[in-house]
Scaffold this motif. Structure first.
Motif, PDB file in Angstrom:
ATOM      1  N   CYS A  61      64.147   8.952  18.159  1.00 17.86           N
ATOM      2  CA  CYS A  61      62.799   9.573  17.349  1.00 17.86           C
ATOM      3  C   CYS A  61      61.580   9.795  18.126  1.00 17.86           C
ATOM      4  O   CYS A  61      60.440  10.091  17.375  1.00 17.86           O
ATOM      5  N   VAL A  62      61.617   9.529  19.508  1.00 19.22           N
ATOM      6  CA  VAL A  62      60.396   9.834  20.449  1.00 19.22           C
ATOM      7  C   VAL A  62      60.131  11.431  20.301  1.00 19.22           C
ATOM      8  O   VAL A  62      61.204  12.338  20.723  1.00 19.22           O
ATOM      9  N   ASP A  63      59.060  11.659  20.018  1.00 22.60           N
ATOM     10  CA  ASP A  63      58.759  13.081  20.304  1.00 22.60           C
ATOM     11  C   ASP A  63      58.112  13.489  21.679  1.00 22.60           C
ATOM     12  O   ASP A  63      57.093  12.952  22.118  1.00 22.60           O
ATOM     13  N   HIS A  64      59.047  13.802  22.519  1.00 21.70           N
ATOM     14  CA  HIS A  64      58.688  13.924  23.944  1.00 21.70           C
ATOM     15  C   HIS A  64      57.714  14.875  24.252  1.00 21.70           C
ATOM     16  O   HIS A  64      56.865  14.875  25.267  1.00 21.70           O
ATOM     17  N   GLN A  65      57.402  15.988  23.419  1.00 25.23           N
ATOM     18  CA  GLN A  65      56.235  16.897  23.712  1.00 25.23           C
ATOM     19  C   GLN A  65      54.974  16.357  23.321  1.00 25.23           C
ATOM     20  O   GLN A  65      54.125  16.866  23.931  1.00 25.23           O
ATOM     21  N   GLU A  66      54.936  15.516  22.253  1.00 22.33           N
ATOM     22  CA  GLU A  66      53.484  14.983  21.934  1.00 22.33           C
ATOM     23  C   GLU A  66      53.155  13.559  22.632  1.00 22.33           C
ATOM     24  O   GLU A  66      51.959  13.287  22.875  1.00 22.33           O
ATOM     25  N   SER A  67      54.213  12.749  23.100  1.00 23.79           N
ATOM     26  CA  SER A  67      53.900  11.537  23.916  1.00 23.79           C
ATOM     27  C   SER A  67      53.550  11.944  25.037  1.00 23.79           C
ATOM     28  O   SER A  67      54.014  12.955  25.765  1.00 23.79           O
ATOM     29  N   GLU A  68      53.082  11.041  25.547  1.00 24.82           N
ATOM     30  CA  GLU A  68      52.598  10.945  27.136  1.00 24.82           C
ATOM     31  C   GLU A  68      53.378   9.965  27.832  1.00 24.82           C
ATOM     32  O   GLU A  68      53.235   8.839  27.862  1.00 24.82           O
ATOM     33  N   LEU A  69      54.575  10.547  28.601  1.00 30.17           N
ATOM     34  CA  LEU A  69      55.610   9.616  29.217  1.00 30.17           C
ATOM     35  C   LEU A  69      55.772   9.890  30.654  1.00 30.17           C
ATOM     36  O   LEU A  69      55.417  11.093  31.033  1.00 30.17           O
ATOM     37  N   GLU A  70      56.254   8.990  31.296  1.00 26.88           N
ATOM     38  CA  GLU A  70      56.533   9.289  32.638  1.00 26.88           C
ATOM     39  C   GLU A  70      57.991   8.748  32.680  1.00 26.88           C
ATOM     40  O   GLU A  70      58.660   7.991  32.077  1.00 26.88           O
ATOM     41  N   TYR A  71      58.944   9.640  33.700  1.00 21.65           N
ATOM     42  CA  TYR A  71      60.424   9.541  33.498  1.00 21.65           C
ATOM     43  C   TYR A  71      60.929   9.303  35.121  1.00 21.65           C
ATOM     44  O   TYR A  71      60.494   9.511  35.841  1.00 21.65           O
ATOM     45  N   PHE A  72      62.020   8.352  35.069  1.00 20.81           N
ATOM     46  CA  PHE A  72      62.737   8.181  36.040  1.00 20.81           C
ATOM     47  C   PHE A  72      63.564   9.520  36.349  1.00 20.81           C
ATOM     48  O   PHE A  72      63.570  10.552  35.664  1.00 20.81           O
ATOM     49  N   ASP A  73      64.097   9.505  37.395  1.00 12.86           N
ATOM     50  CA  ASP A  73      64.848  10.894  38.220  1.00 12.86           C
ATOM     51  C   ASP A  73      66.077  10.861  37.223  1.00 12.86           C
ATOM     52  O   ASP A  73      66.263  12.337  36.828  1.00 12.86           O
ATOM     53  N   ASP A  74      66.587  10.141  36.481  1.00 12.31           N
ATOM     54  CA  ASP A  74      67.935  10.502  35.481  1.00 12.31           C
ATOM     55  C   ASP A  74      67.357  10.843  34.159  1.00 12.31           C
ATOM     56  O   ASP A  74      68.190  11.024  33.248  1.00 12.31           O
ATOM     57  N   GLY A  75      65.961  10.894  33.836  1.00 14.44           N
ATOM     58  CA  GLY A  75      65.372  11.472  32.682  1.00 14.44           C
ATOM     59  C   GLY A  75      65.272  10.241  31.733  1.00 14.44           C
ATOM     60  O   GLY A  75      64.610  10.426  30.410  1.00 14.44           O
ATOM     61  N   ASP A  76      65.445   9.123  31.826  1.00 10.89           N
ATOM     62  CA  ASP A  76      65.091   7.778  31.203  1.00 10.89           C
ATOM     63  C   ASP A  76      63.651   7.615  31.292  1.00 10.89           C
ATOM     64  O   ASP A  76      63.050   7.716  32.399  1.00 10.89           O
ATOM     65  N   ILE A  77      62.953   7.165  30.167  1.00 10.30           N
ATOM     66  CA  ILE A  77      61.781   6.883  30.157  1.00 10.30           C
ATOM     67  C   ILE A  77      61.444   5.671  31.032  1.00 10.30           C
ATOM     68  O   ILE A  77      62.008   4.490  30.926  1.00 10.30           O
ATOM     69  N   GLN A  78      60.353   5.767  31.985  1.00  9.17           N
ATOM     70  CA  GLN A  78      59.862   4.737  32.894  1.00  9.17           C
ATOM     71  C   GLN A  78      58.510   4.183  32.249  1.00  9.17           C
ATOM     72  O   GLN A  78      58.306   2.869  32.278  1.00  9.17           O
TER      73      GLN A  78
END
Length: 189
Positions: free
Chosen positions: A116-133
């Motif tokens: 249920c994470v809104d990836h567009q509206e959230s401010e996230l940094e990701y690992f190279d594999d796409g998981d949230i870091q």
């Protein structure tokens, strides 16, 4: 509204457990992923050191893979709300210097994940594999009318727990210690 529930100290005088108990280690158990643990486990002994100035909390901070480590007061609240997506494993808290045993605690494995994470509206940094870091701001996209229950894990970041407004209010009103509750939009990790 859903809130982020974090096992976090309010101050340096709350005890925490740094080591994973041998039985959890030997069974390679991870109770922070939202998955059912099929093993029937005996009472889990958890040795700890408590210094004079330290105090126990209702939820004791433990290594993430152990899930939650709650006392009977917290379990009772979860039970009164009819929360069924938690497995409990009986635990004995053993003070190493005195060998005093407290049998009032449980390891709680919260089962169930929602993406249920809104990836567009959230401010996230990701690992190279796409998981949230890292999370700088978390925005959820929960469909209206769907019952997500009182507590669940984020599928995109399973170590993170979300709780309902009702459960948040009860935790706050009951003065439950060992947790911090964050508005998702103000949460960072």
């Amino acid at each position: 509204m859903y809130w982020v529930l974090v096992s976090e100290r309010s101050d340096e005088y709350e005890i925490s457990i740094d080591k994973v108990p041998p039985i959890i280690e030997s069974h390679s158990l991870y109770m922070d992923q939202g998955s059912f643990i099929p093993d029937r486990l005996p009472t889990i002994d958890i040795p700890f050191t408590q210094h004079i100035e330290e105090r126990k909390t209702d939820n004791i901070i433990v290594p993430t893979r152990m899930g939650l480590f709650v006392n009977e007061k917290v379990k009772s609240i979860f039970d009164k709300l009819g929360i069924r997506n938690i497995q409990y494993f009986k635990a004995r808290l053993i003070q190493q210097s005195t060998q005093i045993i407290n049998e009032n605690y449980y390891i709680a494995n919260v089962i169930g994940k929602y993406a249920c994470v809104d990836h567009q509206e959230s401010e996230l940094e990701y690992f190279d594999d796409g998981d949230i870091q890292f999370i700088d701001k978390l925005v959820l996209n929960l469909e209206e009318g769907n019952d997500h229950g009182h507590i669940f894990r984020l599928a995109e970041f399973p170590a993170l727990l979300m709780i309902s407004q009702q459960l948040k209010d009860i935790i706050v009103d009951s003065n439950i210690t060992g947790f911090k509750i964050y508005n998702p939009a103000e949460f960072s990790l």
